[in-house]
Scaffold this motif. Structure first.
Motif, PDB file in Angstrom:
ATOM      1  N   THR A 180       0.822  -1.203   0.000  1.00 59.82           N
ATOM      2  CA  THR A 180       0.000   0.000   0.000  1.00 59.82           C
ATOM      3  C   THR A 180       0.863   1.263   0.000  1.00 59.82           C
ATOM      4  O   THR A 180       0.390   2.330  -0.373  1.00 59.82           O
ATOM      5  CB  THR A 180      -0.941   0.033   1.212  1.00 59.82           C
ATOM      6  OG1 THR A 180      -0.175  -0.085   2.405  1.00 59.82           O
ATOM      7  CG2 THR A 180      -1.959  -1.099   1.134  1.00 59.82           C
ATOM      8  N   THR A 181       2.125   1.130   0.373  1.00 59.03           N
ATOM      9  CA  THR A 181       3.057   2.256   0.379  1.00 59.03           C
ATOM     10  C   THR A 181       3.645   2.516  -1.002  1.00 59.03           C
ATOM     11  O   THR A 181       4.339   3.502  -1.204  1.00 59.03           O
ATOM     12  CB  THR A 181       4.216   1.990   1.347  1.00 59.03           C
ATOM     13  OG1 THR A 181       4.923   0.824   0.894  1.00 59.03           O
ATOM     14  CG2 THR A 181       3.727   1.784   2.765  1.00 59.03           C
ATOM     15  N   GLY A 182       3.405   1.592  -1.950  1.00 57.28           N
ATOM     16  CA  GLY A 182       3.970   1.703  -3.291  1.00 57.28           C
ATOM     17  C   GLY A 182       5.249   0.906  -3.474  1.00 57.28           C
ATOM     18  O   GLY A 182       5.711   0.721  -4.596  1.00 57.28           O
ATOM     19  N   ARG A 183       5.830   0.447  -2.384  1.00 56.01           N
ATOM     20  CA  ARG A 183       7.060  -0.354  -2.469  1.00 56.01           C
ATOM     21  C   ARG A 183       6.744  -1.709  -3.085  1.00 56.01           C
ATOM     22  O   ARG A 183       5.695  -2.282  -2.839  1.00 56.01           O
ATOM     23  CB  ARG A 183       7.662  -0.528  -1.089  1.00 56.01           C
ATOM     24  CG  ARG A 183       8.998  -1.218  -1.134  1.00 56.01           C
ATOM     25  CD  ARG A 183       9.796  -0.974   0.076  1.00 56.01           C
ATOM     26  NE  ARG A 183      11.112  -1.558  -0.144  1.00 56.01           N
ATOM     27  CZ  ARG A 183      12.044  -1.572   0.753  1.00 56.01           C
ATOM     28  NH1 ARG A 183      11.863  -1.026   1.924  1.00 56.01           N
ATOM     29  NH2 ARG A 183      13.209  -2.124   0.481  1.00 56.01           N
ATOM     30  N   LYS A 184       7.689  -2.218  -3.890  1.00 55.18           N
ATOM     31  CA  LYS A 184       7.498  -3.502  -4.570  1.00 55.18           C
ATOM     32  C   LYS A 184       8.583  -4.484  -4.159  1.00 55.18           C
ATOM     33  O   LYS A 184       9.725  -4.103  -3.946  1.00 55.18           O
ATOM     34  CB  LYS A 184       7.546  -3.316  -6.088  1.00 55.18           C
ATOM     35  CG  LYS A 184       6.406  -2.483  -6.623  1.00 55.18           C
ATOM     36  CD  LYS A 184       6.499  -2.344  -8.128  1.00 55.18           C
ATOM     37  CE  LYS A 184       5.438  -1.437  -8.658  1.00 55.18           C
ATOM     38  NZ  LYS A 184       4.188  -2.106  -8.963  1.00 55.18           N
ATOM     39  N   TYR A 185       8.186  -5.759  -4.075  1.00 50.15           N
ATOM     40  CA  TYR A 185       9.106  -6.846  -3.791  1.00 50.15           C
ATOM     41  C   TYR A 185       8.906  -7.922  -4.851  1.00 50.15           C
ATOM     42  O   TYR A 185       7.772  -8.273  -5.172  1.00 50.15           O
ATOM     43  CB  TYR A 185       8.835  -7.460  -2.413  1.00 50.15           C
ATOM     44  CG  TYR A 185       9.168  -6.558  -1.262  1.00 50.15           C
ATOM     45  CD1 TYR A 185      10.439  -6.551  -0.703  1.00 50.15           C
ATOM     46  CD2 TYR A 185       8.215  -5.705  -0.725  1.00 50.15           C
ATOM     47  CE1 TYR A 185      10.756  -5.717   0.350  1.00 50.15           C
ATOM     48  CE2 TYR A 185       8.514  -4.867   0.331  1.00 50.15           C
ATOM     49  CZ  TYR A 185       9.790  -4.881   0.868  1.00 50.15           C
ATOM     50  OH  TYR A 185      10.095  -4.056   1.914  1.00 50.15           O
ATOM     51  N   VAL A 186      10.013  -8.438  -5.380  1.00 50.60           N
ATOM     52  CA  VAL A 186       9.970  -9.553  -6.327  1.00 50.60           C
ATOM     53  C   VAL A 186      10.473 -10.771  -5.566  1.00 50.60           C
ATOM     54  O   VAL A 186      11.550 -10.739  -4.958  1.00 50.60           O
ATOM     55  CB  VAL A 186      10.838  -9.264  -7.572  1.00 50.60           C
ATOM     56  CG1 VAL A 186      10.769 -10.429  -8.550  1.00 50.60           C
ATOM     57  CG2 VAL A 186      10.385  -7.971  -8.250  1.00 50.60           C
ATOM     58  N   VAL A 187       9.664 -11.841  -5.592  1.00 52.09           N
ATOM     59  CA  VAL A 187       9.969 -13.011  -4.772  1.00 52.09           C
ATOM     60  C   VAL A 187       9.982 -14.283  -5.610  1.00 52.09           C
ATOM     61  O   VAL A 187       9.433 -14.332  -6.712  1.00 52.09           O
ATOM     62  CB  VAL A 187       8.958 -13.153  -3.609  1.00 52.09           C
ATOM     63  CG1 VAL A 187       9.016 -11.963  -2.681  1.00 52.09           C
ATOM     64  CG2 VAL A 187       7.537 -13.349  -4.127  1.00 52.09           C
ATOM     65  N   LEU A 188      10.623 -15.325  -5.060  1.00 48.53           N
ATOM     66  CA  LEU A 188      10.706 -16.620  -5.733  1.00 48.53           C
ATOM     67  C   LEU A 188       9.394 -17.396  -5.677  1.00 48.53           C
ATOM     68  O   LEU A 188       9.095 -18.173  -6.575  1.00 48.53           O
ATOM     69  CB  LEU A 188      11.822 -17.472  -5.111  1.00 48.53           C
ATOM     70  CG  LEU A 188      13.254 -17.017  -5.364  1.00 48.53           C
ATOM     71  CD1 LEU A 188      14.234 -17.909  -4.592  1.00 48.53           C
ATOM     72  CD2 LEU A 188      13.567 -17.044  -6.851  1.00 48.53           C
ATOM     73  N   GLU A 189       8.600 -17.194  -4.626  1.00 47.02           N
ATOM     74  CA  GLU A 189       7.358 -17.931  -4.447  1.00 47.02           C
ATOM     75  C   GLU A 189       6.353 -17.567  -5.551  1.00 47.02           C
ATOM     76  O   GLU A 189       6.353 -16.448  -6.059  1.00 47.02           O
ATOM     77  CB  GLU A 189       6.730 -17.630  -3.076  1.00 47.02           C
ATOM     78  CG  GLU A 189       7.479 -18.224  -1.903  1.00 47.02           C
ATOM     79  CD  GLU A 189       8.728 -17.451  -1.503  1.00 47.02           C
ATOM     80  OE1 GLU A 189       9.499 -17.956  -0.689  1.00 47.02           O
ATOM     81  OE2 GLU A 189       8.950 -16.340  -2.015  1.00 47.02           O
ATOM     82  N   SER A 190       5.503 -18.520  -5.885  1.00 51.40           N
ATOM     83  CA  SER A 190       4.450 -18.259  -6.872  1.00 51.40           C
ATOM     84  C   SER A 190       3.395 -17.344  -6.258  1.00 51.40           C
ATOM     85  O   SER A 190       3.300 -17.201  -5.032  1.00 51.40           O
ATOM     86  CB  SER A 190       3.796 -19.574  -7.306  1.00 51.40           C
ATOM     87  OG  SER A 190       3.042 -20.110  -6.234  1.00 51.40           O
ATOM     88  N   GLY A 191       2.578 -16.763  -7.119  1.00 49.99           N
ATOM     89  CA  GLY A 191       1.485 -15.925  -6.645  1.00 49.99           C
ATOM     90  C   GLY A 191       0.539 -16.698  -5.753  1.00 49.99           C
ATOM     91  O   GLY A 191       0.089 -16.194  -4.711  1.00 49.99           O
ATOM     92  N   ASN A 192       0.240 -17.943  -6.136  1.00 49.73           N
ATOM     93  CA  ASN A 192      -0.651 -18.779  -5.323  1.00 49.73           C
ATOM     94  C   ASN A 192      -0.060 -19.071  -3.957  1.00 49.73           C
ATOM     95  O   ASN A 192      -0.769 -19.088  -2.954  1.00 49.73           O
ATOM     96  CB  ASN A 192      -0.982 -20.092  -6.041  1.00 49.73           C
ATOM     97  CG  ASN A 192      -1.999 -19.908  -7.129  1.00 49.73           C
ATOM     98  OD1 ASN A 192      -2.775 -18.966  -7.113  1.00 49.73           O
ATOM     99  ND2 ASN A 192      -1.998 -20.809  -8.094  1.00 49.73           N
ATOM    100  N   GLU A 193       1.254 -19.309  -3.904  1.00 52.52           N
ATOM    101  CA  GLU A 193       1.902 -19.582  -2.623  1.00 52.52           C
ATOM    102  C   GLU A 193       1.848 -18.346  -1.726  1.00 52.52           C
ATOM    103  O   GLU A 193       1.592 -18.451  -0.526  1.00 52.52           O
ATOM    104  CB  GLU A 193       3.351 -20.035  -2.822  1.00 52.52           C
ATOM    105  CG  GLU A 193       4.090 -20.325  -1.531  1.00 52.52           C
ATOM    106  CD  GLU A 193       3.456 -21.417  -0.672  1.00 52.52           C
ATOM    107  OE1 GLU A 193       3.599 -21.338   0.562  1.00 52.52           O
ATOM    108  OE2 GLU A 193       2.800 -22.325  -1.221  1.00 52.52           O
ATOM    109  N   VAL A 194       2.067 -17.172  -2.295  1.00 54.36           N
ATOM    110  CA  VAL A 194       1.982 -15.929  -1.515  1.00 54.36           C
ATOM    111  C   VAL A 194       0.562 -15.785  -0.963  1.00 54.36           C
ATOM    112  O   VAL A 194       0.372 -15.500   0.226  1.00 54.36           O
ATOM    113  CB  VAL A 194       2.374 -14.698  -2.348  1.00 54.36           C
ATOM    114  CG1 VAL A 194       2.115 -13.409  -1.571  1.00 54.36           C
ATOM    115  CG2 VAL A 194       3.839 -14.775  -2.769  1.00 54.36           C
TER     116      VAL A 194
END
Length: 72
Positions: free
Chosen positions: A33-47
Motif C-alpha cells: 500500500t506504500t507503493g514499495r514492490k518486492y519480487v519473490v521466488l514464491e508463486s502468486g498462489n503460494e503468496v
C-alpha cells in the motif's frame, strides 16, 4: 508477518497487512500500500496461501462479515 524469499535467495519477512497486489510477470511481484514492490521466488498462489494462513492465525478472517457471510 509472512516469510518469503527474494530472487537472490535471501529470506525475509513481510507484513501481509500492507499487501495491495500480487502479480506474476512471470516473476511474482508484490506491491504494498506504500507503493514499495518486492519480487519473490514464491508463486502468486503460494503468496496468497501464506497471506490467508496469516490472516487466519490473527483471526482476521474469523469475523463472519469479513468472510462474506450474511446475518441470519
Amino acid at each position: 508477518m509472512i516469510s518469503l524469499t527474494k530472487l537472490n535467495g535471501k529470506a525475509f519477512s513481510l507484513n501481509a497487512l500492507y499487501i495491495e497486489t500480487v502479480e506474476e510477470f512471470p516473476d511474482t511481484t508484490i506491491t504494498l500500500t506504500t507503493g514499495r514492490k518486492y519480487v519473490v521466488l514464491e508463486s502468486g498462489n503460494e503468496v496468497l496461501n501464506r497471506v490467508t494462513k496469516f490472516y487466519k492465525s490473527v483471526q482476521l478472517l474469523s469475523n463472519p462479515h469479513l468472510r462474506g457471510e450474511e446475518d441470519e
